[in-house]
Scaffold this motif. Structure first.
Motif, PDB file in Angstrom:
ATOM      1  N   GLU A   1       1.530   7.091   7.727  1.00 51.12           N
ATOM      2  CA  GLU A   1       0.115   7.496   7.974  1.00 51.12           C
ATOM      3  C   GLU A   1      -0.771   7.994   6.639  1.00 51.12           C
ATOM      4  O   GLU A   1      -1.926   7.474   6.652  1.00 51.12           O
ATOM      5  N   GLN A   2      -0.198   8.657   5.884  1.00 53.37           N
ATOM      6  CA  GLN A   2      -0.895   8.655   4.327  1.00 53.37           C
ATOM      7  C   GLN A   2      -1.111   7.433   3.650  1.00 53.37           C
ATOM      8  O   GLN A   2      -2.101   7.164   3.109  1.00 53.37           O
ATOM      9  N   ALA A   3      -0.188   6.360   3.946  1.00 49.73           N
ATOM     10  CA  ALA A   3      -0.670   5.191   3.191  1.00 49.73           C
ATOM     11  C   ALA A   3      -1.746   4.646   4.094  1.00 49.73           C
ATOM     12  O   ALA A   3      -2.571   3.835   3.364  1.00 49.73           O
TER      13      ALA A   3
ATOM     14  N   ALA B   1      -7.607   2.868   4.080  1.00 46.46           N
ATOM     15  CA  ALA B   1      -8.855   2.862   4.489  1.00 46.46           C
ATOM     16  C   ALA B   1      -9.754   3.559   3.465  1.00 46.46           C
ATOM     17  O   ALA B   1     -11.096   3.114   3.666  1.00 46.46           O
ATOM     18  N   LEU B   2      -9.371   4.266   2.557  1.00 48.96           N
ATOM     19  CA  LEU B   2     -10.318   4.992   1.700  1.00 48.96           C
ATOM     20  C   LEU B   2     -10.449   4.117   0.265  1.00 48.96           C
ATOM     21  O   LEU B   2     -11.479   4.277  -0.495  1.00 48.96           O
TER      22      LEU B   2
ATOM     23  N   CYS C   1       0.866  -1.023   0.080  1.00 44.52           N
ATOM     24  CA  CYS C   1      -0.166   0.064  -0.073  1.00 44.52           C
ATOM     25  C   CYS C   1       0.914   1.249  -0.131  1.00 44.52           C
ATOM     26  O   CYS C   1       1.545   1.256   0.942  1.00 44.52           O
ATOM     27  N   PHE C   2       0.694   1.985  -1.125  1.00 42.28           N
ATOM     28  CA  PHE C   2       1.543   3.226  -1.183  1.00 42.28           C
ATOM     29  C   PHE C   2       0.955   4.305  -0.332  1.00 42.28           C
ATOM     30  O   PHE C   2      -0.261   4.304  -0.037  1.00 42.28           O
ATOM     31  N   ASP C   3       1.661   5.627  -0.475  1.00 45.09           N
ATOM     32  CA  ASP C   3       0.986   6.708   0.418  1.00 45.09           C
ATOM     33  C   ASP C   3       0.259   7.681  -0.617  1.00 45.09           C
ATOM     34  O   ASP C   3      -0.028   8.816  -0.210  1.00 45.09           O
TER      35      ASP C   3
END
Length: 214
Positions: A180-182, A187-188, A100-102
């Motif tokens: 945190e961005q990842a 989540a989205l 999962c990338f950011d």
């Protein structure tokens, strides 16, 4: 910026426009706020200050595009940095793990290139073409206000159903870039593929929390 900082932001914008002898209208304020609200106030103020002091561009009042360019760089710069991030993960994570990338833009571009596993297993002599294809897709998605993306990129591993049959949780994806961005991308995004929309002007800096019902 927080909603409570909007008045401070509007005051800054009004001062800047007054310096250039221009007025601020409600429309202008809304355009600027929509573009900059996901960035820290100090960052916006610093970018505007840099524009005013620029020997060439500073002769004219800043436009939203000027500040966005200063904050996130050109799409070509962003695409090159994103490719470096992807190439590093291809080597360090590999095809057998979920990732999962950011940036949701990276996820969408990788899907267009055939998926995570296929990219990881590309021959070395294909990397130049793969880079070109990825960067073009990345820039195309960066130019869109709405696009779909998967929450994670699946590796070549056993299915979630097989893990569940054995009473085990599926492995968590490896987070690449800003953790945190990842996590927000995770989540989205859609569960197994593109299922929801993403809308942001400054997607590399922040991800607005807009999600459709599953």
């Amino acid at each position: 910026m927080q909603q409570s900082e909007k008045s401070k932001f509007v005051s800054l914008l009004a001062d800047v426009m007054a310096y250039y002898r221009q007025d601020t209208s409600p429309f202008l304020i809304n355009v600027w706020w929509d573009a900059c609200q996901n960035v820290e106030f100090e960052q916006v103020a610093k970018a505007i200050n840099a524009h005013v002091k620029d020997a060439e561009r500073g002769q004219f009042a800043p436009k939203v595009a000027d500040i966005v360019r200063s904050l996130v760089g050109t799409t070509t710069d962003k695409a090159a940095m994103a490719w470096g991030k992807v190439q590093g993960a291809m080597s360090s994570v590999g095809a057998y793990q979920d990732v999962c990338f950011d940036e949701p833009t990276i996820h969408a571009a990788i899907v267009d290139c055939g998926g995570w596993t296929k990219m990881c297993r590309s021959d070395l002599n294909e990397l130049s073409y793969l880079q070109h294809r990825f960067c073009n897709a990345y820039k195309a998605y960066t130019g869109r206000e709405v696009f779909d993306f998967p929450r994670q990129l699946c590796g070549d591993r056993s299915s979630d159903a097989l893990f569940a049959k054995r009473g085990l949780p599926p492995p968590k994806p490896v987070l690449v870039g800003n953790p945190e961005q990842a996590k927000r991308v995770l989540a989205l995004g859609g569960a197994g593929g593109p299922e929801i929309t993403f809308n942001s002007v400054l997607d590399v800096l922040a991800i607005p929390m807009h999600r459709e019902a599953a």
